[in-house]
Design an enzyme around this catalytic site. Structure first.
Site, PDB file in Angstrom:
ATOM      1  N   GLU A 246       0.766  -1.186  -0.002  1.00 42.39           N
ATOM      2  CA  GLU A 246      -0.043  -0.057   0.179  1.00 42.39           C
ATOM      3  C   GLU A 246       0.883   1.278  -0.084  1.00 42.39           C
ATOM      4  O   GLU A 246       0.720   2.200  -1.175  1.00 42.39           O
ATOM      5  CB  GLU A 246      -0.934  -0.158   1.125  1.00 42.39           C
ATOM      6  N   HIS A 247       1.780   1.252   1.107  1.00 40.59           N
ATOM      7  CA  HIS A 247       2.588   2.528   1.157  1.00 40.59           C
ATOM      8  C   HIS A 247       4.040   1.988   1.014  1.00 40.59           C
ATOM      9  O   HIS A 247       4.343   1.209   1.300  1.00 40.59           O
ATOM     10  CB  HIS A 247       2.578   3.087   2.697  1.00 40.59           C
TER      11      HIS A 247
HETATM   12  N1  LIG Z   1      -5.832   0.739   2.858  1.00 43.97           N
HETATM   13  C1  LIG Z   1      -6.333   1.853   3.120  1.00 43.97           C
HETATM   14  O1  LIG Z   1      -6.529   2.818   2.464  1.00 43.97           O
HETATM   15  C2  LIG Z   1      -6.731   2.005   4.728  1.00 43.97           C
HETATM   16  C3  LIG Z   1      -6.867   3.555   5.101  1.00 43.97           C
HETATM   17  C4  LIG Z   1      -7.397   3.606   6.630  1.00 43.97           C
HETATM   18  C5  LIG Z   1      -7.592   2.603   7.178  1.00 43.97           C
HETATM   19  N2  LIG Z   1      -7.255   1.289   6.787  1.00 43.97           N
HETATM   20  C6  LIG Z   1      -7.431   0.212   7.708  1.00 43.97           C
HETATM   21  O2  LIG Z   1      -8.501   0.300   7.987  1.00 43.97           O
HETATM   22  C7  LIG Z   1      -8.774  -0.797   9.367  1.00 43.97           C
HETATM   23  C8  LIG Z   1     -10.020  -0.423  10.234  1.00 43.97           C
HETATM   24  O3  LIG Z   1     -10.268  -1.191  10.867  1.00 43.97           O
HETATM   25  P1  LIG Z   1     -11.216  -1.292  12.204  1.00 43.97           P
HETATM   26  O4  LIG Z   1     -11.406  -2.447  12.639  1.00 43.97           O
HETATM   27  O5  LIG Z   1     -10.501  -0.247  13.113  1.00 43.97           O
HETATM   28  O6  LIG Z   1     -12.585  -0.462  11.524  1.00 43.97           O
HETATM   29  P2  LIG Z   1     -13.622  -0.986  10.811  1.00 43.97           P
HETATM   30  O7  LIG Z   1     -14.636  -0.157  10.530  1.00 43.97           O
HETATM   31  O8  LIG Z   1     -12.748  -1.482   9.112  1.00 43.97           O
HETATM   32  O9  LIG Z   1     -14.113  -2.167  11.221  1.00 43.97           O
HETATM   33  C9  LIG Z   1     -14.707  -2.445  12.440  1.00 43.97           C
HETATM   34  C10 LIG Z   1     -16.228  -3.174  12.251  1.00 43.97           C
HETATM   35  O10 LIG Z   1     -15.701  -4.623  11.978  1.00 43.97           O
HETATM   36  C11 LIG Z   1     -16.696  -5.204  12.465  1.00 43.97           C
HETATM   37  N3  LIG Z   1     -16.319  -6.452  12.976  1.00 43.97           N
HETATM   38  C12 LIG Z   1     -15.509  -6.472  14.133  1.00 43.97           C
HETATM   39  N4  LIG Z   1     -15.159  -7.825  14.317  1.00 43.97           N
HETATM   40  C13 LIG Z   1     -15.825  -8.563  13.418  1.00 43.97           C
HETATM   41  C14 LIG Z   1     -15.754  -9.900  13.441  1.00 43.97           C
HETATM   42  N5  LIG Z   1     -15.189 -10.932  14.135  1.00 43.97           N
HETATM   43  N6  LIG Z   1     -16.690 -10.401  12.274  1.00 43.97           N
HETATM   44  C15 LIG Z   1     -17.317  -9.687  11.351  1.00 43.97           C
HETATM   45  N7  LIG Z   1     -17.267  -8.325  11.746  1.00 43.97           N
HETATM   46  C16 LIG Z   1     -16.498  -7.607  12.877  1.00 43.97           C
HETATM   47  C17 LIG Z   1     -17.676  -4.419  13.580  1.00 43.97           C
HETATM   48  O11 LIG Z   1     -18.942  -4.178  12.946  1.00 43.97           O
HETATM   49  C18 LIG Z   1     -16.859  -3.405  13.595  1.00 43.97           C
HETATM   50  O12 LIG Z   1     -17.764  -2.007  13.468  1.00 43.97           O
HETATM   51  C19 LIG Z   1      -7.275  -0.979   9.712  1.00 43.97           C
HETATM   52  O13 LIG Z   1      -7.152  -2.188   9.462  1.00 43.97           O
HETATM   53  C20 LIG Z   1      -6.606   0.110   9.060  1.00 43.97           C
HETATM   54  O14 LIG Z   1      -5.300  -0.255   8.740  1.00 43.97           O
HETATM   55  C21 LIG Z   1      -6.858   1.041   5.678  1.00 43.97           C
HETATM   56  N1  LIG Z   2      -2.343   5.049   7.127  1.00 43.10           N
HETATM   57  C1  LIG Z   2      -3.705   4.814   6.714  1.00 43.10           C
HETATM   58  C2  LIG Z   2      -3.824   4.141   5.497  1.00 43.10           C
HETATM   59  O1  LIG Z   2      -3.280   2.871   5.412  1.00 43.10           O
HETATM   60  C3  LIG Z   2      -4.464   6.187   6.409  1.00 43.10           C
HETATM   61  C4  LIG Z   2      -4.768   6.687   7.673  1.00 43.10           C
HETATM   62  C5  LIG Z   2      -5.935   7.527   8.160  1.00 43.10           C
HETATM   63  N2  LIG Z   2      -5.780   8.223   9.400  1.00 43.10           N
HETATM   64  C6  LIG Z   2      -4.240   7.858   9.812  1.00 43.10           C
HETATM   65  N3  LIG Z   2      -4.053   7.227   8.687  1.00 43.10           N
END
Ligand SMILES: NC(=O)c1ccc[n+]([C@@H]2O[C@H](COP(=O)([O-])OP(=O)(O)OC[C@H]3O[C@@H](n4cnc5c(N)ncnc54)[C@H](O)[C@@H]3O)[C@@H](O)[C@H]2O)c1
Ligand SMILES: N[C@H](CO)Cc1c[nH]c[nH+]1
Ligand SMILES: [Zn+2]
Length: 400
Positions: free
Chosen positions: A300-301
């Site tokens: 990704e990065h």
């Molecule tokens: N690639 C990108 O562009 C990018 C950008 C920002 C964030 N991210 C990623 O986004 C992710 C955010 O994850 P998060 O978990 O904090 O928030 P999220 O909103 O993606 O997921 C949370 C939700 O997942 C569900 N959940 C939790 N456990 C579960 C299970 N066992 N089975 C089914 N559903 C379940 C719940 O409903 C919860 O509200 C991180 O992994 C972060 O690295 C990626």
């Molecule tokens: N690093 C994440 C993308 O993988 C994006 C993000 C949002 N806020 C902080 N970081």
């Protein structure tokens, strides 16, 4: 052991690990609608929500809880990103070739659903990264889904941005069920034309599975970073960049490829203090070798802590975002151009979210002023070759 020497065979988690469970969640939402959403929110988020959809009045009231300092910070970044996306908005291209006027005109998608991940306190920055290009592109209706906070409400910053952007509705649901709801629609959720946004593996698996009825922007799951560093790189800055991206959770994929064993040891000594996250460090023979690995892994990065980076930049093909020299990936996370980026190797076929994700190029053929005989003949021949005689006649009846 938090620091592992060498590269793993695969990321710690992938779509394939959760597809079956996510398929069940999607089916449940398709059958039971809002009832399923309320039940799954109780199960996965531990929160009772009676009403899923927040209207403008409710958003306004939640956004009043936002402190002025954060509000000003949001306004600052909002203005910056809006100016960027306005300045790269594509123009319609209409040209005349051999007397034929034709072109591409851009049209915004009607209805877009933006998934804003939960994290610890919500990701307002993600709403900026998706919503601003969507608005500049001319999307008519924007819907936002984001998991509820422990108190059942949503982040005041998300509410504030949603108001500022003029979104139609914010749904306080997250996870795979939120994606299913926006894909198929329920009693209180509007079915959209495209779903965009990052999230955990369940969210991304759901996006993958609902493509029979809705477009998606790609797979943007748990955060990934590869740092490529030479012997001149600063180990402390590298360690900060790695720890910053690891902050997103335990499924992150964070790697250092360096030509220097001294840099490797120094970064390792700093990262060893982090008992929660896992990091990979590999000493490689050359920066060229590191770039080959990057193109194969397609992270990704990518952070390039390399002198004379200009020599290598053209060879970097499969990455979502590149931070060069002394730029921390964390800066891309907040000022973009975009932090919604492909993971799990999807950077081989797509890049960051952009304004193009919200625009459709429409093919337009205007009047044909001077009929180019050879072109018309070619059309008739090819149509007949395909067995489409009426196609040929439909052209021939006008242009002979
Ligand atoms: N690639 C990108 O562009 C990018 C950008 C920002 C964030 N991210 C990623 O986004 C992710 C955010 O994850 P998060 O978990 O904090 O928030 P999220 O909103 O993606 O997921 C949370 C939700 O997942 C569900 N959940 C939790 N456990 C579960 C299970 N066992 N089975 C089914 N559903 C379940 C719940 O409903 C919860 O509200 C991180 O992994 C972060 O690295 C990626
Ligand atoms: N690093 C994440 C993308 O993988 C994006 C993000 C949002 N806020 C902080 N970081
Ligand atoms: Zn980040």
């Amino acid at each position: 052991m938090t620091v592992i020497r060498g590269l793993p065979e695969r990321r710690s988690i992938g779509l394939v690990d959760v597809l079956d469970r996510v398929r069940e969640i999607i089916e449940h939402v398709k059958i039971y609608g809002d009832k399923a959403l309320i039940e799954l929110t109780k199960k996965f988020d531990g929160v009772d929500i009676e009403k899923i959809s927040l209207d403008r009045e409710e958003l306004e009231s939640i956004s009043r809880e936002l402190d002025e300092r954060t509000m000003n910070a949001i306004d600052e970044i909002y203005g910056f990103l809006e100016e960027f996306y306005r300045s790269i908005k594509p123009f319609d291209h209409i040209v005349t070739v051999n007397g034929v006027r034709l072109g591409i005109v851009w049209r915004g998608i009607d209805r877009v659903g933006i998934y804003v991940p939960g994290g610890a306190r919500g990701y307002p920055s993600t709403l900026l990264m998706a919503g601003i290009p969507a608005r500049v592109a001319g999307v008519r209706e924007i819907y936002v889904a984001t998991p509820p906070l422990r108190n059942g409400s949503i982040s005041p910053a998300i509410a504030y941005i949603a108001m500022k952007m003029g979104v139609e509705r914010v749904y306080r649901i997250g996870g795979a069920h939120a994606i299913a709801a926006m894909a198929y629609g329920t009693e209180s959720i509007v079915k959209v034309d495209k779903i965009v946004g990052p999230g955990n593996i369940y969210v991304q698996a759901a996006k993958f599975l609902v493509q029979d009825v809705v477009a998606i922007d790609g797979i943007e799951g748990p955060t990934e970073l590869i740092v490529v560093a030479d012997e001149y790189a600063d180990p402390e800055k590298i360690a900060f960049d790695m720890m910053a991206q690891a902050e997103h959770g335990i499924h992150t994929f964070i790697v250092l490829l360096t030509t220097s064993s001294i840099v490797a040891d120094r970064v390792s000594a700093i990262l060893d203090r982090d008992y929660v996250h896992r990091y990979y460090i590999d000493v490689v023979g050359s920066i060229d070798e590191a770039i080959e690995i990057v193109n194969r892994v397609a992270p990704e990065h990518l952070a390039l802590h390399v002198r004379n980076w200009e020599r290598y930049i053209d060879r970097i093909r499969n990455v979502g975002a590149i931070s060069i020299d002394d730029i921390p990936p964390a800066l891309i996370d907040y000022i973009g151009p975009n932090h919604i980026l492909p993971t799990e190797g999807w950077a081989r076929s797509r890049g960051c979210l952009t304004i193009y994700d919200f625009l459709k190029p429409v093919s337009v053929l205007f009047e044909v002023e001077v009929v180019p005989r050879s072109l018309i003949e070619a059309v008739k021949i090819l149509a007949e070759y395909e067995g489409f005689v009426i196609h040929s006649k439909s052209v021939g009846v006008r242009y002979g």
